[in-house]
Motif scaffolding. Structure first.
Motif, PDB file in Angstrom:
ATOM      1  N   ASP A  37       0.812  -1.338   0.101  1.00  0.00           N
ATOM      2  CA  ASP A  37      -0.029   0.022  -0.062  1.00  0.00           C
ATOM      3  C   ASP A  37       1.047   1.444  -0.050  1.00  0.00           C
ATOM      4  N   VAL A  38       0.529   2.323  -0.593  1.00  0.00           N
ATOM      5  CA  VAL A  38       1.139   3.637  -0.688  1.00  0.00           C
ATOM      6  C   VAL A  38       0.273   4.522   0.390  1.00  0.00           C
ATOM      7  N   VAL A  39       1.168   5.143   1.207  1.00  0.00           N
ATOM      8  CA  VAL A  39       0.713   6.198   2.158  1.00  0.00           C
ATOM      9  C   VAL A  39       1.411   7.541   1.813  1.00  0.00           C
ATOM     10  N   MET A  40       0.480   8.373   1.913  1.00  0.00           N
ATOM     11  CA  MET A  40       0.921   9.964   1.568  1.00  0.00           C
ATOM     12  C   MET A  40       0.322  10.988   2.561  1.00  0.00           C
ATOM     13  N   HIS A  41       1.202  11.763   2.678  1.00  0.00           N
ATOM     14  CA  HIS A  41       0.693  12.955   3.566  1.00  0.00           C
ATOM     15  C   HIS A  41       0.721  14.308   2.949  1.00  0.00           C
ATOM     16  N   GLU A  42      -0.548  14.933   2.830  1.00  0.00           N
ATOM     17  CA  GLU A  42      -0.631  16.291   2.107  1.00  0.00           C
ATOM     18  C   GLU A  42      -0.388  17.358   3.289  1.00  0.00           C
ATOM     19  N   GLY A  43       0.829  18.288   2.861  1.00  0.00           N
ATOM     20  CA  GLY A  43       1.158  19.272   3.555  1.00  0.00           C
ATOM     21  C   GLY A  43       2.301  18.931   4.408  1.00  0.00           C
ATOM     22  N   ALA A  44       2.845  19.976   5.227  1.00  0.00           N
ATOM     23  CA  ALA A  44       4.113  19.575   6.116  1.00  0.00           C
ATOM     24  C   ALA A  44       3.979  18.410   6.963  1.00  0.00           C
ATOM     25  N   LEU A  45       4.857  17.540   7.004  1.00  0.00           N
ATOM     26  CA  LEU A  45       4.985  16.389   7.568  1.00  0.00           C
ATOM     27  C   LEU A  45       4.950  16.804   9.158  1.00  0.00           C
ATOM     28  N   GLU A  46       5.514  17.976   9.504  1.00  0.00           N
ATOM     29  CA  GLU A  46       5.504  18.163  11.045  1.00  0.00           C
ATOM     30  C   GLU A  46       3.995  18.199  11.527  1.00  0.00           C
ATOM     31  N   ALA A  47       2.896  18.467  10.672  1.00  0.00           N
ATOM     32  CA  ALA A  47       1.631  18.486  11.144  1.00  0.00           C
ATOM     33  C   ALA A  47       1.074  17.159  11.736  1.00  0.00           C
ATOM     34  N   SER A  48       1.745  16.258  11.375  1.00  0.00           N
ATOM     35  CA  SER A  48       1.219  14.766  11.678  1.00  0.00           C
ATOM     36  C   SER A  48       2.565  13.969  11.900  1.00  0.00           C
ATOM     37  N   ALA A  49       3.657  14.230  12.237  1.00  0.00           N
ATOM     38  CA  ALA A  49       4.735  13.467  12.417  1.00  0.00           C
ATOM     39  C   ALA A  49       4.740  12.198  13.399  1.00  0.00           C
ATOM     40  N   SER A  50       3.938  12.246  14.301  1.00  0.00           N
ATOM     41  CA  SER A  50       3.765  11.365  15.359  1.00  0.00           C
ATOM     42  C   SER A  50       3.209   9.990  14.486  1.00  0.00           C
TER      43      SER A  50
END
Length: 561
Positions: A456-469
Motif C-alpha cells: 500500500d502507498v501512504v501519503m501525507h498532504e502538507g508539511a509532515l510536522e503537522a502529523s509527524a507522530s
C-alpha cells in the motif's frame, strides 16, 4: 545556602514532571523531534539526524541523543520524549536560584528560582519535546560559570563556562551559543575592565572545540554542504528575511514579539521597567553590582536583537528569562527589605493587583459563556478550566488587595507566586492536554494501521510536522505531497529523497493505480488535492484532529469529495 536551590528544584519537579506524559504527542512539533530520535536509534547513525529517511541538519542533535536514550530505557512515549526539556526547566530554576543566592542572598535566590519556574513561557516549552529549554539551560549554566569566575573562582568558573557553551552549540548551533561573547565584550567595555586575555584561556577554548567541533566536522564530512546550510540558510538569512517555521507559523512582528514575550513572562514582566533600569544604574561599586549590569545587558540584547530581526518566533526570548527573573526578583527583594532607593511597594503591588482583577474578570466571562465559543471549537472544556481559574485568581485578588492596602511586598509576591504555581498545572497543563487530545493523530493512525497491508502507498498532504507522530507507529515510508518546508530543504535536495517528496500529478497517478493508496491530509478540504481527484475514487475513512484520512478504495463509508 544550598537548601534554596534544592527547595526550588523540588517545586519545579512537581510543576514539570507530574502528569508529563498524560497527553498524546502534540503535532506540531513533538512528533517531529520524537521521530528523529527514534530513527536515530534505529539506524545507529548518531551524526546525521533523519525523519522519514530524509536528512535533517537544521539543528544539532543533543536533544535527539538524549531522547533516543530515554526511548531505549522507557519506550517511545510522550513522557520519555518530554523528560529532558522538563529536567532542563528544573535545572534552569535551580541554577537561577543559586545565582540569586550568590548575588543577593537566600530570599532573592528563592524568588528568582521560583519566578523562572513559574511563568507561562518556560512552563509550556519545558513540558514540550523540543530543544529550546535545553538550550536555555546550557546558556544559563554558562552564565553561572562566568559569575563563579567573576566572583573569584576563575579556573573552575571558566571551565564550567566553556563546557556549557559547547553543550549549547550542540543544542541549537554555534552562532546562537556564541551570542554571549559580544555581550561579555560589551560588559567589559562598560566596566572598563582590562586585561581581557585571562578570560579567554587556551584550555577553555580547547575544551569548547573538543566538545562541540567533532559533530560539526563529522556532519560536514558525511553531508557535504551541511555547514553552509546551517550557517547561511539558517542563521545569516534570518538576519535579512523572515523564515517560515512549520511548528510555530509565520514570524511575529516587533509589537507581536514584545507583547508575546511580556505575556509569557507574566506576572513578573510587570516589574521589568524598574528591574532593567535598576541594572544600568550607577555606581557599580563591586563585583556583584557589576554582574547585575551584565544581566541587564544580556536581557536587553536578547529582547532588542530579536525585536529588530525579521525572524521572530515565540521561543526566541526564552533564553533571557533566567536573567529577567533575577532582575525582577531583585526589585521585589529590595522592596521587601525597604532598601534605600527601592521601588515603593505599592508601585509593585497595584499593577499586580490590576492584572489579577483582569484575569478574574476574564475567567468569570469565560465561565458564564461570554468568551467560550471560539475555545470550544478547539476541543477545550473551557468551563472546567475557567472554574479552576476563577477560584485561583479570585483568592489571589483578595489577598493582593490586603497586601496593597498594607504595602506588604512580601505578602504580595508570595501570593503571586502561589497563584501562578497553582494556575500553571491546574489550567495551562490541563488546557494543553485537552488540546493535544483534540488534535491528536491517534484516530487516523489507528484506522490506518488496521487497513494497511504490504504494497500500500501512504501519503501525507502538507508539511509532515503537522502529523509527524504518525511515523512513530506507521513504519511504511510516507510520501510527502506538496509539503516541502525549509527545515527539510537540505535533505530533500539529495537523490535519496527523490521518492519522498511528491507533487500533485504524482499523487494523481498513484491514486489511479490498482494498488491501494492512503492520503492523510492536514490541508483544508477547500484547498486539498482531493478536489482534483475523480469523486468516485475519494473515500473518507476518518476525520479527526483537523486531519482527514482518505483512500482510493471504498471502506465502509460514504464517498466524499
Amino acid at each position: 545556602m544550598r537548601g534554596i536551590p534544592l527547595g526550588v528544584a523540588l517545586v519545579a519537579i512537581g510543576l514539570y514532571l507530574v502528569g508529563l506524559g498524560a497527553a498524546p504527542f502534540l503535532d506540531p512539533p513533538e512528533g517531529f523531534h520524537a521521530e528523529i530520535a527514534r530513527e536515530m536509534a534505529l539506524t545507529r547513525d548518531w551524526i546525521t539526524p533523519r525523519i522519514d529517511g530524509v536528512r535533517y541538519v537544521d539543528q544539532p542533535p543533543l536533544l535527539h541523543w538524549l531522547v533516543s536514550a530515554s526511548f531505549g530505557a522507557a519506550g517511545v512515549t510522550p513522557f520519555a520524549a518530554r523528560l529532558w526539556p522538563a529536567l532542563a526547566a528544573v535545572g534552569c530554576a535551580a541554577l537561577t536560584a543559586r545565582l540569586g543566592v550568590a548575588l543577593g542572598g537566600p530570599r532573592l535566590g528563592l524568588l528568582a528560582g521560583l519566578m523562572v519556574a513559574a511563568n507561562l513561557g518556560v512552563f509550556v516549552y519545558g513540558r514540550t519535546a523540543r530543544p529550546e529549554l535545553l538550550f536555555v539551560f546550557c546558556v544559563t549554566l554558562a552564565w553561572a560559570g562566568f559569575v563563579l569566575a567573576y566572583l573569584g573562582d576563575r579556573r573552575r568558573g571558566l571551565a564550567l563556562f566553556y563546557a556549557a557553551l559547547a553543550l549549547a552549540m550542540l543544542t541549537r548551533d554555534f552562532l546562537d551559543a556564541l551570542a554571549v561573547v559580544p555581550v561579555i565584550a560589551a560588559f567589559f567595555w562598560l566596566t572598563r575592565e582590562r586585561p581581557v586575555g585571562p578570560w579567554i584561556p587556551w584550555w577553555g577554548v580547547l575544551k569548547t572545540v573538543a566538545i562541540a567541533a567533532p559533530w560539526y566536522v563529522l556532519i560536514e564530512a558525511r553531508n557535504p554542504g551541511a555547514l553552509r546550510h546551517i550557517v547561511v540558510d539558517n542563521q545569516l538569512y534570518a538576519l535579512t528575511r523572515p523564515r517560515l517555521a512549520p511548528d510555530e507559523g509565520a514570524a511575529l512582528g516587533p509589537v507581536g514579539f514584545l507583547s508575546l514575550t511580556a505575556l509569557a513572562f507574566l506576572p513578573w514582566a510587570l516589574v521589568l521597567p524598574w528591574a532593567v533600569a535598576r541594572a544600568f544604574r550607577r555606581p557599580w561599586q563591586d563585583a556583584r553590582a557589576r554582574l547585575w549590569l551584565l544581566l541587564g545587558v544580556w536581557s536587553a540584547t536578547v529582547i532588542g536583537a530579536f525585536t529588530l530581526m525579521p525572524s521572530r518566533l515565540p521561543h526566541h526570548a526564552l533564553v533571557a528569562f533566567p536573567a529577567l527573573a533575577l532582575l525582577a526578583a531583585r526589585v521585589w527583594d529590595e522592596a521587601i527589605e525597604g532598601a534605600t532607593r527601592a521601588t515603593p511597594a505599592r508601585s509593585l503591588l497595584l499593577p499586580l493587583l490590576g492584572l489579577f482583577v483582569l484575569l478574574t474578570f476574564v475567567s468569570v466571562a469565560v465561565l458564564t459563556g461570554l468568551l467560550s465559543d471560539r475555545y470550544e471549537a478547539l476541543g477545550l472544556d473551557v468551563t472546567a478550566l475557567a472554574r479552576a481559574a476563577v477560584a485561583i485568581f479570585a483568592l489571589a485578588t483578595a489577598a493582593l488587595s490586603v497586601a496593597a492596602w498594607r504595602r506588604a511586598a512580601a505578602l504580595g509576591v508570595g501570593v503571586a507566586l502561589a497563584a501562578t504555581i497553582a494556575f500553571l498545572p491546574a489550567v495551562v497543563a490541563d488546557a494543553r492536554a485537552q488540546l493535544a487530545r483534540a488534535r491528536s493523530v491517534r484516530p487516523l493512525t489507528a484506522a490506518l494501521v488496521q487497513r494497511l497491508e504490504p504494497g500500500d502507498v501512504v501519503m501525507h498532504e502538507g508539511a509532515l510536522e503537522a502529523s509527524a507522530s504518525l511515523l512513530l507507529v506507521v513504519r511504511e515510508p510516507i510520501r510527502i505531497v506538496n509539503g516541502l518546508q525549509p527545515n527539510l530543504a537540505f535533505g530533500a535536495a539529495l537523490a535519496e529523497a527523490r521518492d519522498v517528496f511528491w507533487d500533485s500529478p504524482r499523487l494523481e497517478r498513484a491514486w489511479a493505480a490498482p494498488a491501494r493508496a492512503f492520503l492523510i491530509s492536514s490541508v483544508d478540504p477547500g484547498r486539498s488535492v482531493v478536489r482534483a481527484l475523480p469523486p468516485a475514487s475519494v473515500h473518507l475513512i476518518v476525520e479527526a484532529g483537523g486531519r482527514r484520512l482518505y483512500s482510493n478504495l471504498g471502506d465502509r463509508g460514504p464517498d466524499v469529495r
